[in-house]
Write an enzyme that holds these catalytic residues in place. Sequence first.
Site, PDB file in Angstrom:
ATOM      1  N   CYS A 185       0.831  -1.206   0.000  1.00  0.00           N
ATOM      2  CA  CYS A 185       0.000   0.000   0.000  1.00  0.00           C
ATOM      3  C   CYS A 185       0.863   1.253   0.000  1.00  0.00           C
ATOM      4  O   CYS A 185       0.463   2.275  -0.522  1.00  0.00           O
ATOM      5  CB  CYS A 185      -0.937  -0.026   1.189  1.00  0.00           C
ATOM      6  SG  CYS A 185      -0.094  -0.481   2.699  1.00  0.00           S
ATOM      7  N   GLU A 199      -4.032   3.343  -8.095  1.00  0.00           N
ATOM      8  CA  GLU A 199      -3.111   2.404  -7.464  1.00  0.00           C
ATOM      9  C   GLU A 199      -3.043   1.133  -8.314  1.00  0.00           C
ATOM     10  O   GLU A 199      -4.064   0.499  -8.576  1.00  0.00           O
ATOM     11  CB  GLU A 199      -3.613   2.063  -6.057  1.00  0.00           C
ATOM     12  CG  GLU A 199      -2.709   1.094  -5.341  1.00  0.00           C
ATOM     13  CD  GLU A 199      -3.159   0.791  -3.917  1.00  0.00           C
ATOM     14  OE1 GLU A 199      -4.351   0.503  -3.721  1.00  0.00           O
ATOM     15  OE2 GLU A 199      -2.317   0.849  -3.006  1.00  0.00           O
TER      16      GLU A 199
HETATM   17  P1  NAP Z   1     -10.044  -6.149  -1.165  1.00  0.00           P
HETATM   18  O1  NAP Z   1     -11.192  -6.544  -1.988  1.00  0.00           O
HETATM   19  O2  NAP Z   1     -10.098  -4.857  -0.468  1.00  0.00           O
HETATM   20  O3  NAP Z   1      -9.826  -7.325  -0.109  1.00  0.00           O
HETATM   21  C1  NAP Z   1      -9.326  -7.170   1.199  1.00  0.00           C
HETATM   22  C2  NAP Z   1     -10.137  -8.022   2.163  1.00  0.00           C
HETATM   23  O4  NAP Z   1     -11.471  -7.515   2.278  1.00  0.00           O
HETATM   24  C3  NAP Z   1     -10.293  -9.486   1.727  1.00  0.00           C
HETATM   25  O5  NAP Z   1     -10.226 -10.309   2.851  1.00  0.00           O
HETATM   26  C4  NAP Z   1     -11.669  -9.456   1.082  1.00  0.00           C
HETATM   27  O6  NAP Z   1     -12.263 -10.690   0.944  1.00  0.00           O
HETATM   28  C5  NAP Z   1     -12.420  -8.556   2.032  1.00  0.00           C
HETATM   29  N1  NAP Z   1     -13.679  -8.036   1.493  1.00  0.00           N
HETATM   30  C6  NAP Z   1     -14.093  -7.939   0.201  1.00  0.00           C
HETATM   31  N2  NAP Z   1     -15.351  -7.458   0.127  1.00  0.00           N
HETATM   32  C7  NAP Z   1     -15.746  -7.216   1.383  1.00  0.00           C
HETATM   33  C8  NAP Z   1     -16.948  -6.698   1.967  1.00  0.00           C
HETATM   34  N3  NAP Z   1     -18.003  -6.330   1.238  1.00  0.00           N
HETATM   35  N4  NAP Z   1     -17.002  -6.575   3.304  1.00  0.00           N
HETATM   36  C9  NAP Z   1     -15.956  -6.918   4.068  1.00  0.00           C
HETATM   37  N5  NAP Z   1     -14.807  -7.440   3.583  1.00  0.00           N
HETATM   38  C10 NAP Z   1     -14.704  -7.583   2.258  1.00  0.00           C
HETATM   39  O7  NAP Z   1      -8.718  -6.221  -1.989  1.00  0.00           O
HETATM   40  P2  NAP Z   1      -8.411  -7.191  -3.231  1.00  0.00           P
HETATM   41  O8  NAP Z   1      -9.601  -7.363  -4.111  1.00  0.00           O
HETATM   42  O9  NAP Z   1      -7.783  -8.405  -2.708  1.00  0.00           O
HETATM   43  O10 NAP Z   1      -7.341  -6.309  -3.994  1.00  0.00           O
HETATM   44  C11 NAP Z   1      -7.793  -5.253  -4.823  1.00  0.00           C
HETATM   45  C12 NAP Z   1      -6.984  -4.011  -4.618  1.00  0.00           C
HETATM   46  O11 NAP Z   1      -7.035  -3.595  -3.263  1.00  0.00           O
HETATM   47  C13 NAP Z   1      -5.500  -4.145  -4.886  1.00  0.00           C
HETATM   48  O12 NAP Z   1      -5.184  -4.103  -6.232  1.00  0.00           O
HETATM   49  C14 NAP Z   1      -4.962  -2.983  -4.119  1.00  0.00           C
HETATM   50  O13 NAP Z   1      -5.100  -1.808  -4.862  1.00  0.00           O
HETATM   51  C15 NAP Z   1      -5.849  -2.925  -2.907  1.00  0.00           C
HETATM   52  N6  NAP Z   1      -5.232  -3.596  -1.744  1.00  0.00           N
HETATM   53  C16 NAP Z   1      -4.660  -2.825  -0.797  1.00  0.00           C
HETATM   54  C17 NAP Z   1      -4.036  -3.428   0.295  1.00  0.00           C
HETATM   55  C18 NAP Z   1      -3.384  -2.623   1.371  1.00  0.00           C
HETATM   56  O14 NAP Z   1      -2.442  -3.103   1.995  1.00  0.00           O
HETATM   57  N7  NAP Z   1      -3.858  -1.433   1.683  1.00  0.00           N
HETATM   58  C19 NAP Z   1      -3.997  -4.812   0.408  1.00  0.00           C
HETATM   59  C20 NAP Z   1      -4.626  -5.572  -0.578  1.00  0.00           C
HETATM   60  C21 NAP Z   1      -5.227  -4.946  -1.640  1.00  0.00           C
HETATM   61  P3  NAP Z   1     -12.328 -11.306  -0.568  1.00  0.00           P
HETATM   62  O15 NAP Z   1     -10.939 -11.630  -0.899  1.00  0.00           O
HETATM   63  O16 NAP Z   1     -13.233 -12.458  -0.445  1.00  0.00           O
HETATM   64  O17 NAP Z   1     -12.878 -10.236  -1.472  1.00  0.00           O
END
Ligand code: NAP
Length: 499
Positions: free
Chosen positions: A302, A399
């Site tokens: 991040c 990002e």
């Molecule tokens: P994400 O969707 O934000 O996932 C993070 C966590 O949230 C996962 O455990 C996910 O579960 C959960 N989640 C998804 N929908 C949710 C909801 N409605 N309510 C509660 N929790 C929920 O991230 P991602 O799809 O894995 O990655 C997408 C983008 O997010 C990346 O490309 C990056 O830009 C960003 N990201 C940022 C960080 C950081 O360190 N700040 C870390 C990871 C990703 P599921 O996997 O089942 O959706």
Amino acid sequence: MTTFSYDFKTPAYTGKVDFPTGVFIDGEFKEGGDKTTIDVINPTTGKLITTVSEATTADVDIAVKAAQKAFDTTWGLNASGARRAELLWKLGLLMDDHMEELCALEALDNGKTFGWAKNVDVAFAIQSIKYYAGWADKIQGKVIETDESKLTYTRHEPIGVVGQIIPWNFPLLMMAWKLGPALATGCTIVLKPSEFTPLTALRMCSLIREAGFPPGVVNILVGYGHTVGAAMSSHMDIHKLAFTGSTLVGRKIMESAAKSNLKTVTLELGGKSPNIIFDDADLEQAANWAAHGIFWNHGQACCAGSRIFVQSGIYDKFLAAFAEKTRSIKVGDPFGDDVDQGPQVSQQQFDRIMGYIDSGKQEGATVHVGGKRVGEAGYFIEPTIFTDVTPEMTIVREEIFGPVGVVIKFTDEEDVIRQANDTVYGLAAAVFTQDINRALETAHKLQAGTAWINCVNQLHAQVPFGGFKQSGIGRELGEYALENYTNIKAVHVNLRHRM
Ligand code: NAP
Ligand code: MG
């Protein structure tokens, strides 16, 4: 109920692992409510590693009840700070004992290199747990002077049952950052790992049990965001939710909290961090740090320094040194010798990043280094540098969360600060210069929760981390993180009972 057995025979690690991978509630592993499983994929090959039990929304309710019972009987105000410290420290020692195994699991499941997992993820996770062991018996309020007939003081009481949702980029480390302050303060936990990378969290369940935490203090549910994550964020008996992940999901979580019980929410979200290199910087060092800044953890960080601003006088020389450093990054098997960068975590992330690279080309930017997939199998992407970018391009604004940086030329200080702050994010920023006044002035003007001077990506258990603007709410790590898990109670004592 599922278990995972695996025989590692790699240059970096040989050894067997064998552990349960069920839904971990009240100190026991069990099948998920629907008896379904989730596939765990090896990003190096794109093939199945194993399947693990899938938690459901019904399991969230069961876990919250177990956590509440533990809070009311064996944890919370029923376990002294010294006891909580002892168990956290024990957990840290158990993680030490299983360090290589945890590194191997992280490399297998996430794709980060074994060496990286050892030096960064697992080492820092252990430090974080031990650091919060130190805080557990030092959580105290204040005596506040009012008048002589009164004693007034504050207590920092644990919030109760808290929810924690963590991402896949630093699976074990994000778990440790969240468990540490919650356990130190006396909260009980329902935690959802990312289903992309559940293995280290599941391995930790047995270590948590072995350390002696009473059943129900930590409950781990591997499940999907739209089911388990959503149920946690809207749950009426979860009083605080800590989330790390995308801004999109962070927004949904705040909305669910607002619509349910107004639970407090801390969010650690994305970034598009500027890295500013002035003419007077140590060129070689700045180029090395810039590469570290963006290619750290395959760009899946991040705080990645994804916008690299270089002053015109040093631009050509810097770009040459930065490109050379970037080309020297060895991409390959995370267990291989001298490999710097493994695969991206998933097909989904691979497609997203390649999509961003295409958009950069289409919008007229130049691929200066990289830009292509590596190999045929797995999710490998070349470390990539774009030049000739303009401020409105998608690759400059959004990002990417992959090994893709943009290099932007600037002339004067005022202009670069304006450009650096021209983003919805505000997680981190870096500045390279040998002029101390310029370094500090720039660091203070950047809108970011962390400012690095002549370095990047420096994180310590003692130092708060979190974002300005849409990069998040609240701080993790350090003493600051304890505030996320305590309610402050003011107690007024009338000493002589007089009106
Ligand atoms: P994400 O969707 O934000 O996932 C993070 C966590 O949230 C996962 O455990 C996910 O579960 C959960 N989640 C998804 N929908 C949710 C909801 N409605 N309510 C509660 N929790 C929920 O991230 P991602 O799809 O894995 O990655 C997408 C983008 O997010 C990346 O490309 C990056 O830009 C960003 N990201 C940022 C960080 C950081 O360190 N700040 C870390 C990871 C990703 P599921 O996997 O089942 O959706
Ligand atoms: Mg995986």
